[in-house]
Structure formats: C-alpha cells, structure tokens
Design an enzyme around this catalytic site. Structure first.
Site, PDB file in Angstrom:
ATOM      1  CE1 TYR A 150      -3.204  -2.926   0.455  1.00  0.00           C
ATOM      2  CE2 TYR A 150      -4.544  -1.129   1.254  1.00  0.00           C
ATOM      3  CZ  TYR A 150      -4.432  -2.418   0.790  1.00  0.00           C
ATOM      4  OH  TYR A 150      -5.561  -3.184   0.656  1.00  0.00           O
ATOM      5  CE  LYS A 216       1.663 -17.789   1.785  1.00  0.00           C
ATOM      6  NZ  LYS A 216       0.907 -19.007   2.117  1.00  0.00           N
ATOM      7  CG  ASP A 267      -1.993 -19.840   3.480  1.00  0.00           C
ATOM      8  OD1 ASP A 267      -1.120 -19.199   4.074  1.00  0.00           O
ATOM      9  OD2 ASP A 267      -1.822 -21.000   3.086  1.00  0.00           O
ATOM     10  CG  ASP A 291      -7.747  -4.243   2.603  1.00  0.00           C
ATOM     11  OD1 ASP A 291      -8.873  -4.104   3.094  1.00  0.00           O
ATOM     12  OD2 ASP A 291      -7.413  -3.702   1.539  1.00  0.00           O
TER      13      ASP A 291
END
Length: 409
Positions: A150, A216, A267, A291
């Site tokens: 972002y 991640k 995930d 988000d």
C-alpha cells in the site's frame, strides 16, 4: 458552550467537555450515513452527561465534495484541520480502479502517520450470518496502515522506471518478464514493531488471552517473515511478565494473567477464523493481510454494515466505517449506517467518554435484536421491520433515550 480543541500532553489526549471534532462525510452513501449517525451520537452524549458535555462538528470537504469545489480530493487544509483537531469522523471515499487519483484513505493515513487500523469484529443478535455460530467470533484486528504494497511504489509496464528496475533484477537472475508492471513491498522494523506493541498493549490492558501475529513469512521471508521476528522481539524486550511468545514456552503452560503471543500463516488464518474463531482475541498483521482478514471476519458476523474501524496514530485518530461508497444506492435512503454508528462508539471511547460509548453500543444492539434494521441486513426475512437510513439512526437515538430513562428510573 464554546467549542475547544483537544490537546495532547505526555502521550495522552486532553479532552475538554466541549470538543470541536472534524467530520468528513465522504462520497456516495457517506453523507447519508454520517447524517443518520449524528442524532444517535448527540442522544448518547446528552443522555450520559445531561448537557455538561457536547460535540461540535466542523464539516470539511474530502473526495468528490472537494473536487466539486475545484480542490484536490484530499485538500491540504482538510489534512491540517484533522492534525489540529486530533479526532475526525470520516465517511467512505471513492478510489478509481486502474487509474485516476491514489486512494484518499491511504494518502490520509500516510500524511498523518495513522499507523494502525483497528477493526473490532463481533456478532450482534438479530443479524443474519452465513456461519452456524457467529457468536464465537469476537476479535480486534490491528492492521499496519502505512507501508507494505500500500506504500504505492509501483512502476507501470513499459515506463522507463519499470524497464530500468526490470533490467536491474534480470541482471541478478530474477525471473521478471520484460512486459511486467512492478511494485515494491515495504516492511520496516520500526513500523512493524510499533504496530505489534500497540496490539499487545491493548491485550494486556484489557486482560485478554491471546495476540496472534499473522504473516506469510514462509514465502516472503525478508518482509512478512521479518514482521514476525520483529514482533516477537518487541514482546520479549518490552512485555516481560505481561506477555510471552508461544515458542518460548517450549510446551509449558501459559503463566496466569500473561498474554500468549502466537502466530499463524495468513492463508491458514482464514480457515482458523471459520473453524475455531473463539481461539482469537487480537490479531496483529501487515497491511495487505489485514485488509483481507478484516473483511473476511466481518462477513462471518453479517458483513461490513456492522463492522467499524479506526485509523490511529500518535495523538491523532480518524474513525471511518469499513464499507465502501456504494454509489449504486447513494441518495436512495436505503444505506445501512450501522458501521458508522459503531465507528462513533469507538470514537467516544477514544476520547474517554465511556458512558456515552457504552450507551450507544447498547442501543445499537437493542435495535437490531428487536428486528429493526436496514434492508441489506433484512434480506427479505419475515418479521423484520425494514428501516430507512435516517430511520435506523433515529431508532438508535430513541433507544438511547429509552435505555437512559430506564437507568434513571
């Protein structure tokens, strides 16, 4: 009473009884949900403090309202007013897809260093949910707000910058097609640690059980993996006796009254939120993960219409609902102001007006539990009284007064 500005001394807000706060109604349904929320806020403040306290709103342009006046979508004067007033209530603003101006939300967060997005997600009785046990989810998501992808460091395909960066990468044996657009993911130590610090502090202060760092890092080791390592470092160095990193326990039980700080791969977190939602109290994560996760969590309790949000920095906070501008229903009086009302609950708590915050929350929950809601939540269900945008706000204001009268009696 004449309005005054909020101060900030020794890391704490100094809030007068008559603060002037900034209102940024925004685009699309933003002005409607803002107008519907104002009576509910006023009722909660009046019922809680009997005229001793009151909020004055300074309404300023942002988004399309600013463009219509020949201004930038994020006028510098608006940014400076938020900086000076320290607290703002903001509606959704439109971001063009695939071109046009950059996200106003991202620009505002970066300009004011609103480094943490705080999004509480919980279920309200009476709202239809797609899961069987929505009550089990009650989590606060702390999302880093200023960097990651972002940050907006992107180079369009075919530009000299993309060609130069692509050549540099290919010269170092990275597989980058020569027709690629390129973006840079930025994760820094200081910004990661201040986000985790705020999340753990929140859990410690409220005697919660767990903070989960979501990342991640198994794939992006230098960025997402570093977020995890730096977050754990904060816990070990700054929260001794108050919080503990799960891996440091080496199988031992969590000490009584100590917050457990564990982690999840991003995930896997989506699955865990559905299968075992009661395990989680606070989630701290990077910008893009936050988000996704916050919207997915909101879906479990009925959608973004009941999901508030805040963007908080050092002595400055902008409170905004998590939904978008919904231009297809703007002006029709059917938009749901629930997220904005719940965002106002967070605002009142932030300025220390806890009595008004609790009363507004109770009134909101009571209206939904009674089967009164806007059409997006009703979804054709029998026995539901469908209210307009303003009608829902008025119902919450009336419920505030009813609950206050019961307490006084």
């Amino acid at each position: 009473m004449e309005a005054s500005l909020i101060g900030f001394v020794d890391g704490r807000l100094v809030v007068p009884d008559n603060p002037e706060l900034v209102a940024l109604p925004g685009d699309g349904i933003g002005p409607e949900v803002y107008e519907a929320t104002c009576p509910a806020i006023a009722a909660a403040v009046e019922a809680s403090y009997g005229g001793r306290r009151a909020i004055t709103w300074r309404v300023l342009p942002i988004g399309q309202a600013a463009v219509a006046q020949g201004l930038d979508p994020l006028p510098e004067g608006t940014v400076e007013a938020v900086r000076r007033h320290r607290v703002a209530l903001k509606g959704p603003t439109m971001t063009p897809t695939g071109g046009g101006h950059r996200s106003i939300n991202v620009r505002l967060r970066q300009a004011l260093d609103l480094f943490r997005s705080v999004r509480p997600v919980r279920y309200f009785e009476g709202v239809k949910s797609p899961v069987r046990n929505p009550h089990a989810l009650n989590v606060v998501i702390y999302r880093e707000n200023t960097e990651d992808v972002y940050a907006g460091i992107e180079f369009a395909q075919g530009t000299p910058e993309a060609t130069e960066l692509g050549d540099w990468l290919r010269a170092r044996n990275f597989d980058v097609p020569d027709d690629a657009g390129l973006g840079i993911k930025v994760i820094s130590k200081a910004r990661s640690q201040r986000l985790v610090r705020a999340a753990v502090r929140y859990a410690v202060d409220r005697r919660l059980r767990r903070v989960t760092l979501v990342h991640k890092g198994n794939i992006m080791k230098a960025t997402e993996g570093a977020f995890l390592r730096w977050g754990q470092e904060v816990v070990r160095q700054e929260f001794a006796g108050q919080a503990v990193v799960a891996s440091d326990l080496k199988g031992a039980p969590v000490p009584e009254g100590v917050v457990l700080v564990d982690d999840r791969i991003a995930d896997a977190m989506f699955q865990d939120l559905i299968l075992t939602p009661s395990k989680f109290d606070v989630i701290a994560t990077t910008n893009i993960n936050g988000d996704y996760i916050s919207d997915a969590a909101a879906a479990q309790v009925g959608g973004l219409g009941v999901a508030p949000g805040a963007n908080v920095g050092e002595g400055i906070a902008v409170f905004e609902p998590t939904h978008g501008t919904a231009p297809d229903i703007a002006g029709k009086g059917v938009a749901n102001p629930g997220s904005m009302i719940l965002t106002a609950v967070m605002l009142l708590e932030h300025i220390g007006w806890d009595e008004a915050s609790r009363l507004l929350m109770m009134a909101f929950a009571a209206v939904l539990a009674s089967g009164r809601m806007t059409g997006d939540l009703a979804l054709g269900r029998p026995g539901i009284q469908v209210l307009s945008t303003s009608g829902f706000g008025d119902a919450v204001a009336a419920e505030v007064r009813r609950l206050a009268a019961l307490t006084a009696g």
